[in-house]
Design an enzyme around this catalytic site. Sequence first.
Site, PDB file in Angstrom:
ATOM      1  CD  GLU A 174      -3.123   0.826   0.300  1.00 23.48           C
ATOM      2  OE1 GLU A 174      -2.489   1.824  -0.106  1.00 23.48           O
ATOM      3  OE2 GLU A 174      -4.356   0.721   0.171  1.00 23.48           O
ATOM      4  CG  ASN A 177      -8.715   2.723   0.869  1.00 26.37           C
ATOM      5  OD1 ASN A 177      -7.485   2.769   0.839  1.00 26.37           O
ATOM      6  ND2 ASN A 177      -9.369   1.605   1.131  1.00 26.37           N
ATOM      7  CG  ASP A 215      -7.589   0.015  -1.745  1.00 25.81           C
ATOM      8  OD1 ASP A 215      -7.019   0.911  -1.098  1.00 25.81           O
ATOM      9  OD2 ASP A 215      -7.623  -1.163  -1.361  1.00 25.81           O
TER      10      ASP A 215
END
Length: 289
Positions: free
Chosen positions: A16, A144, A194
Amino acid sequence: MARPERIVDIHAHTGEGPIWHPDERRLYWVDIPAGRLYGYEPAADDYELVYETAGRPLGGTTVEADGALLLFTDGTVLRFEPTTTAVTTVAELETETRFNDVIADPEGRVFCGTMPGENELGELYRLDPDGTAAVVVENVDIANGMGFAPDGETFYFTESKAHRIYAFDYDRATGKLSNRRVLLETPPDDGMPDGMTVDEDGYIWSARWNGGRIIKYAPDGAAVDELELPARKVSSVTIGGPSYDELYLTTALTDGKRATEGDGAGALFRVSDIDTGGVPEFRSQIASE
């Protein structure tokens, strides 16, 4: 769009938070539950494990005005010096869950989202340069991807489990968000939106968790292009490289099985020579305690 190139073939549980550091010409990204910060240098085509948080999850990162990194963990914000590896605490927020995506604004503030807990949803905080924090969006079901329109007047924010990306009016002088509206809503059976980034032309690039791709949206929310990856869980995207003409994409391997999650699950990918340019991320300016 060119095919994605697998440049770091690790098996990250939840890769991420990719962010390009222009001073170092290096891409940083994290593996959230492992608490690991990685760095990739395109010139050497090599990467390294830069820092581990000793068992604490590590969400997003920002680049500070002086080149240090801020690391957002489980309610604590750490300042990490890449050259010396020194770590200090700069802020602590009253939250029972970990941070997820974060982004600095033009004035050095940081918008930082928290995950839902056992009995409550998450929140979006604004962390100001003096270290104080305020909740700016409540009851968020997985905070997100975030970004700013090129004119600096619109702030984008993703609520994954609601399958929505919102647009807010943004006041640079105060950091205030207002006039929330739904920019786009994704199908419930096609994964979740996301992480995201915004290019120099105002197009939004949104990763699709459990959707196996990134999707490029026009400023009005219309889908205009997409790129598939060999990973079901595409978690985030940023534009970097010395000329800001490369897409970097993170992926996740949450069940440990590439047979079900995709041959590239957990790896870091790059797409070179994209048809648009990126812009440097704003730098945070959070004071030390």
